[in-house]
Design a protein around this motif. Structure first.
Motif, PDB file in Angstrom:
ATOM      1  N   GLU A   3      -5.621   3.475  -7.429  1.00  0.00           N
ATOM      2  CA  GLU A   3      -6.278   3.844  -6.432  1.00  0.00           C
ATOM      3  C   GLU A   3      -7.207   2.606  -6.098  1.00  0.00           C
ATOM      4  OE1 GLU A   3      -8.463   7.344  -7.715  1.00  0.00           O
ATOM      5  OE2 GLU A   3      -6.950   8.798  -7.015  1.00  0.00           O
ATOM      6  N   LEU A   4      -7.745   1.996  -7.179  1.00  0.00           N
ATOM      7  CA  LEU A   4      -8.445   0.623  -7.013  1.00  0.00           C
ATOM      8  C   LEU A   4      -7.658  -0.146  -6.230  1.00  0.00           C
ATOM      9  CD1 LEU A   4     -10.238   0.631 -10.249  1.00  0.00           C
ATOM     10  CD2 LEU A   4     -11.185   0.904  -8.141  1.00  0.00           C
ATOM     11  N   GLN A   5      -6.393  -0.450  -6.825  1.00  0.00           N
ATOM     12  CA  GLN A   5      -5.615  -1.356  -5.990  1.00  0.00           C
ATOM     13  C   GLN A   5      -5.290  -0.999  -4.727  1.00  0.00           C
ATOM     14  OE1 GLN A   5      -4.371  -3.660  -8.015  1.00  0.00           O
ATOM     15  NE2 GLN A   5      -3.224  -4.901  -6.808  1.00  0.00           N
ATOM     16  N   ILE A   6      -5.171   0.074  -4.217  1.00  0.00           N
ATOM     17  CA  ILE A   6      -4.804   0.591  -2.960  1.00  0.00           C
ATOM     18  C   ILE A   6      -6.285   0.174  -1.854  1.00  0.00           C
ATOM     19  CG2 ILE A   6      -4.779   2.556  -1.261  1.00  0.00           C
ATOM     20  CD1 ILE A   6      -2.856   3.817  -3.408  1.00  0.00           C
ATOM     21  N   ASN A   7      -7.268   0.402  -2.656  1.00  0.00           N
ATOM     22  CA  ASN A   7      -8.616   0.047  -2.028  1.00  0.00           C
ATOM     23  C   ASN A   7      -8.870  -1.305  -1.801  1.00  0.00           C
ATOM     24  OD1 ASN A   7      -9.421   2.859  -1.797  1.00  0.00           O
ATOM     25  ND2 ASN A   7     -10.374   2.773  -3.682  1.00  0.00           N
ATOM     26  N   THR A   8      -8.378  -2.139  -2.897  1.00  0.00           N
ATOM     27  CA  THR A   8      -8.369  -3.514  -2.600  1.00  0.00           C
ATOM     28  C   THR A   8      -7.614  -4.177  -1.727  1.00  0.00           C
ATOM     29  OG1 THR A   8      -8.915  -3.753  -4.982  1.00  0.00           O
ATOM     30  CG2 THR A   8      -8.410  -5.779  -4.065  1.00  0.00           C
ATOM     31  N   ILE A  57       0.916  -1.231   0.009  1.00  0.00           N
ATOM     32  CA  ILE A  57      -0.025   0.010  -0.026  1.00  0.00           C
ATOM     33  C   ILE A  57       0.766   1.287  -0.008  1.00  0.00           C
ATOM     34  CG2 ILE A  57      -1.579   1.320   1.270  1.00  0.00           C
ATOM     35  CD1 ILE A  57      -2.686  -1.309   2.336  1.00  0.00           C
ATOM     36  N   ARG A 101       0.839   4.007  -2.967  1.00  0.00           N
ATOM     37  CA  ARG A 101       0.617   5.495  -2.614  1.00  0.00           C
ATOM     38  C   ARG A 101       1.788   6.391  -3.125  1.00  0.00           C
ATOM     39  NH1 ARG A 101      -3.683   6.518   0.090  1.00  0.00           N
ATOM     40  NH2 ARG A 101      -4.706   4.901   1.602  1.00  0.00           N
ATOM     41  N   GLU A 104      -6.291  -2.487   1.010  1.00  0.00           N
ATOM     42  CA  GLU A 104      -6.856  -2.031   2.238  1.00  0.00           C
ATOM     43  C   GLU A 104      -7.891  -2.998   2.566  1.00  0.00           C
ATOM     44  OE1 GLU A 104      -5.568   2.663   2.330  1.00  0.00           O
ATOM     45  OE2 GLU A 104      -7.423   2.055   1.798  1.00  0.00           O
ATOM     46  N   SER A 105      -8.804  -3.470   2.001  1.00  0.00           N
ATOM     47  CA  SER A 105     -10.025  -3.935   1.979  1.00  0.00           C
ATOM     48  C   SER A 105      -9.536  -5.535   2.493  1.00  0.00           C
ATOM     49  CB  SER A 105     -11.009  -4.100   1.040  1.00  0.00           C
ATOM     50  OG  SER A 105     -12.012  -4.860   1.066  1.00  0.00           O
TER      51      SER A 105
END
Length: 217
Positions: free
Chosen positions: A87-92, A23, A27, A94-95
């Motif tokens: 951004e999608l990868q970061i969200n994925t 992550i 970022r 983190e989830s």
């Protein structure tokens, strides 16, 4: 892509730390893209300004400026797509990291519950509760038995016999007292009986006076 990143960081301390490192890397890449987009936006604004300034006086210069502007805009679109993917990868990630931590916490809680319950089953619980209920009933019966007075009940025939004895004793005492009560004597009879006593007393006094007179001589 996420699997590749996770495998890339597979040599790290653990999965949780690998996810955090991934992550952080994403970022940092996102920040680089944002800076590149800011630079391209400035170039687009400059080329547009130059094209407007030469649109009448020098169309060739204006045309070149518009071409450079279009190229920068195309680069901006490409960077926007990359930024969206990051951004999608970061969200994925983190989830996924949150899911992993949640599952780890739930697994730990499940293990604790399993150790607490041990070999406990519903049949054993029902059996234990039945035994508890039975023991409570026994305890209640014992408490009632201990609190109930013993040896105080008397036989009815025995009570009647004792009462009859008391009644007889009372009657006997009354009869015995009646034997010592003085009989009623009429007044006339009492005076007749008292007269001889008075006569005897008069004779004694007369003899005493005679003796006193003789001594005086």
């Amino acid at each position: 892509m996420m699997a590749g990143i996770m495998s890339y960081f597979g040599g790290r301390r653990d999965t949780k730390q690998a996810a955090r490192d991934a992550i952080v890397g994403l970022r940092q890449q996102l920040q680089m893209i944002e800076k590149k987009e800011e630079h391209l936006q400035k170039k687009i604004d400059e080329e547009l300004k130059k094209a407007k300034a030469n649109a009448v006086s020098n169309k060739a210069v204006a045309t070149q400026a518009l071409r450079r502007k279009k190229a920068s805009e195309s680069e901006m679109d490409r960077l926007a797509g990359q930024r969206l993917q990051l951004e999608l990868q970061i969200n994925t990630l983190e989830s996924a990291n949150l899911n992993a931590e949640t599952m780890a916490a739930m697994k730990k809680a499940s293990d604790v519950l399993a150790s607490i319950h041990g070999n406990m089953t519903m049949d054993k619980v029902d059996s234990t509760m039945s035994k508890i209920t039975e023991q409570r009933e026994i305890a209640t019966e014992i408490a009632e038995a201990l609190s109930y007075p013993t040896g105080t009940e008397a036989d009815e025939d025995e009570l009647k016999a004792e009462l009859a004895e008391l009644e007889q004793e009372t009657l006997d005492e009354r009869l015995a007292g009646a034997e010592h009560v003085p009989l009623h004597i009429p007044a006339g009879a009492r005076r007749v009986e008292e007269r001889p006593t008075v006569a005897v007393e008069d004779d004694e006094e007369a003899q005493l006076r005679e003796l006193q007179a003789a001594l005086a001589m």
